[in-house]
Design a protein around this motif. Sequence first.
Motif, PDB file in Angstrom:
ATOM      1  N   GLY A 282       0.789  -1.218   0.000  1.00  0.00           N
ATOM      2  CA  GLY A 282       0.000   0.000   0.000  1.00  0.00           C
ATOM      3  C   GLY A 282       0.820   1.267   0.000  1.00  0.00           C
ATOM      4  N   HIS A 283       2.026   1.224  -0.555  1.00  0.00           N
ATOM      5  CA  HIS A 283       2.858   2.414  -0.628  1.00  0.00           C
ATOM      6  C   HIS A 283       2.243   3.437  -1.589  1.00  0.00           C
ATOM      7  N   ALA A 284       2.825   4.618  -1.607  1.00  0.00           N
ATOM      8  CA  ALA A 284       2.380   5.655  -2.538  1.00  0.00           C
ATOM      9  C   ALA A 284       3.397   5.913  -3.637  1.00  0.00           C
ATOM     10  N   VAL A 285       4.675   5.569  -3.379  1.00  0.00           N
ATOM     11  CA  VAL A 285       5.755   5.897  -4.318  1.00  0.00           C
ATOM     12  C   VAL A 285       6.675   4.693  -4.481  1.00  0.00           C
ATOM     13  N   TRP A 286       7.014   4.368  -5.754  1.00  0.00           N
ATOM     14  CA  TRP A 286       7.967   3.303  -6.061  1.00  0.00           C
ATOM     15  C   TRP A 286       9.020   3.836  -7.030  1.00  0.00           C
ATOM     16  N   HIS A 287      10.258   3.378  -6.872  1.00  0.00           N
ATOM     17  CA  HIS A 287      11.359   3.791  -7.742  1.00  0.00           C
ATOM     18  C   HIS A 287      12.467   2.747  -7.599  1.00  0.00           C
TER      19      HIS A 287
END
Length: 304
Positions: A282-287
């Motif tokens: 349920g994260h908001a940011v991936w990189h």
Amino acid sequence: MMEDADQLLETGTRSVPAGFEAASRWRATTRCSVVGAILFLSACVSLLFMTTQERSDSAGSSNEIINLDTVNVTSTTLYCWSAMLPWGNERDLLEAAAEAKQGIFGCDGYAIWSSTNGTVGNTSISTLKDLQMGVPIQWGTRWRINTPVFETLWKHVYKEGSWKKFDWTLKVDPDTFFIADRLRGTLAWHSEDGAWACGGERGCYLKNCPAYSQLYGAAEILSRNAMSTFGSTMKNCWYSPREDKWLDDCLWHLGVHPRAESAAFCLRGCPCDAVFYQCSGGHAVWHALGQTESWKNCLRAQSD
């Protein structure tokens, strides 16, 4: 506490012979100091526990994945911008984001800066013809010496002024996938006028890899006051060849308050409870999702 201290002193001297008065007073004073210290420490621990518990009851701890989709974030506004290389696949990544209305295109305001012109989706590129976007790699490392490029871009973003209309300004790399509404949920807890107001007049920014006490360049997030502080006084900052390190050090030097936030981020090179390229949880940011298909796979994983 003072009444207890008086009672202790009175009790310690009431039945002590005169010859031992000095020793008695010393013992009573010592007992008072020890008891007072214990009571003071107990009060501090209780207050800390209560404060932590209040936030935990309503939002979970900073390391806990909470349901960000359920947070009322209608009053949290985002201004997002990306720097796009005139070559490679960054235009394709941004085109995919524009088509899906995700990434910076899910923000309330957004811009794309580059040394080339044209459009991405329906968005005109903000062009700086003299911007030298090709940067060397620092000797002995894998880091690019990209501070001069981004210092120039930050100055233009500040001068252009659109950020003033929004609560938060975000610099987002094109190979970053993020869900704006979830990020609003995170930033709502860090708002400048909320119960957990950050940074006062100088504002705050997010340390998106608190495990290493670092700010990673994938998503650099500044509050409105932080942006005002940074933009008006960045000339006073020390130089560092790596842009995210330069920004982190600069904001700290200018008195902008860092806020640790890990739950919203899953970034390559920073501990995460999932694999960043699988885009799970349920994260908001991936990189980093350097290939367009990887970015689209992330979109599909979060759409299921």
